[in-house]
Write an enzyme that holds these catalytic residues in place. Sequence first.
Site, mmCIF file in Angstrom:
data_model
loop_
_atom_site.group_PDB
_atom_site.id
_atom_site.type_symbol
_atom_site.label_atom_id
_atom_site.label_comp_id
_atom_site.label_asym_id
_atom_site.label_seq_id
_atom_site.Cartn_x
_atom_site.Cartn_y
_atom_site.Cartn_z
ATOM 1 N N ASP A 26 1.220 -1.565 0.006
ATOM 2 C CA ASP A 26 -0.255 0.010 0.314
ATOM 3 C C ASP A 26 0.929 1.015 0.320
ATOM 4 O OD1 ASP A 26 -2.140 1.445 0.116
ATOM 5 O OD2 ASP A 26 -2.474 0.827 2.066
ATOM 6 N N ASN A 74 -10.549 -3.133 -6.278
ATOM 7 C CA ASN A 74 -9.582 -2.069 -7.446
ATOM 8 C C ASN A 74 -10.374 -2.225 -8.667
ATOM 9 O OD1 ASN A 74 -6.475 -3.310 -5.824
ATOM 10 N ND2 ASN A 74 -7.603 -1.187 -5.030
HETATM 11 C C1 FPP Z 1 -2.571 -0.076 -3.267
HETATM 12 O O1 FPP Z 1 -2.035 1.152 -2.753
HETATM 13 C C2 FPP Z 1 -1.616 -0.919 -4.038
HETATM 14 C C3 FPP Z 1 -2.343 -1.454 -4.704
HETATM 15 C C4 FPP Z 1 -3.734 -1.150 -5.168
HETATM 16 C C5 FPP Z 1 -1.443 -1.838 -6.156
HETATM 17 C C6 FPP Z 1 -0.311 -2.839 -6.240
HETATM 18 C C7 FPP Z 1 0.205 -3.276 -6.969
HETATM 19 C C8 FPP Z 1 1.584 -3.190 -7.073
HETATM 20 C C9 FPP Z 1 2.498 -2.354 -6.099
HETATM 21 C C10 FPP Z 1 2.511 -4.223 -8.525
HETATM 22 C C11 FPP Z 1 2.562 -4.952 -8.324
HETATM 23 C C12 FPP Z 1 3.079 -5.811 -9.353
HETATM 24 C C13 FPP Z 1 3.332 -6.990 -9.425
HETATM 25 C C14 FPP Z 1 4.467 -7.791 -10.731
HETATM 26 C C15 FPP Z 1 3.213 -8.189 -8.971
HETATM 27 P P1 FPP Z 1 -2.427 2.700 -3.559
HETATM 28 O O2 FPP Z 1 -2.379 2.907 -4.600
HETATM 29 O O3 FPP Z 1 -3.750 2.663 -3.598
HETATM 30 O O4 FPP Z 1 -1.880 3.426 -2.758
HETATM 31 P P2 FPP Z 1 -2.161 4.788 -2.265
HETATM 32 O O5 FPP Z 1 -3.732 4.164 -1.018
HETATM 33 O O6 FPP Z 1 -1.168 5.997 -1.536
HETATM 34 O O7 FPP Z 1 -3.503 5.437 -3.377
#
Ligand code: FPP
Length: 238
Positions: A26, A74
């Site tokens: 996250d 998501n």
């Molecule tokens: C949540 O942070 C994260 C996600 C919804 C996506 C997580 C995916 C990755 C890190 C990529 C993984 C890649 C591979 C190849 C496995 P957010 O974007 O909601 O963060 P925020 O709360 O700061 O907006």
Amino acid sequence: MALFSKKLNEQSAFSVLPKHLGIIMDGNGRWAKKRALPRSAGHKAGANVFRTISKECERLGIEYVTFYAFSTENWKRPKEEVDALMNLFMDYLLEAKSDMSKAGNSKIKFIGEREGISQQLLSLMDEAERETASHTGTTVYLAVNYGGRQEIVSAVNKLMEQGCKSVTEKDISDAIYTVPECDLIIRPSGEQRLSNFLLWQAAYSEFWYSDVLWPDFTVDDLHSALLDFEKRNRRFGA
Ligand code: FPP
């Protein structure tokens, strides 16, 4: 201090390791925002951290690690962001396909609903599972299009289809994705919630939170979480 770091770099540094570690990746969006970059840049940086941390789990000898990569919720994000994430999964799998050593000795597995995922990505997911099935290192589960409630509901539906009139805990444990009980869940970015991750398997999980955003998460942060886990007194309700 140098001695302390050296000790952590040795595989045997931890007296006890979680058999199954869960990681909620996250903070990618906030990381990007702080740098005036698009959210996709945060996910890209996060994908690189995933590569580093999964390799370290393997080096340490952790048996199972599950990364929460894309939840059933998501899909509600803007199409551009969803596409960017799907492309990152694809890039990782293409990279692993062209050079299987990229996966090290890890077994790659996916948990989540297949419906909604493109045929091209599904084929790469299947291929990665097949190609790494004989690997004997860490099993790296990627939770893609995953939701803990959805997992339990589909398990119960499956049991009902098989004619079950009432179900036991063991029935559900056997019918959900074949992921073991989770011992430790790491959530960076300052949030302290489960967000529908491994609901069934996390019944007795320990939690470790940190303010660091996932793209800034380091091997040292992983070691800190594991050092903390070592000290936990787990009683499983007894
Ligand atoms: C949540 O942070 C994260 C996600 C919804 C996506 C997580 C995916 C990755 C890190 C990529 C993984 C890649 C591979 C190849 C496995 P957010 O974007 O909601 O963060 P925020 O709360 O700061 O907006």
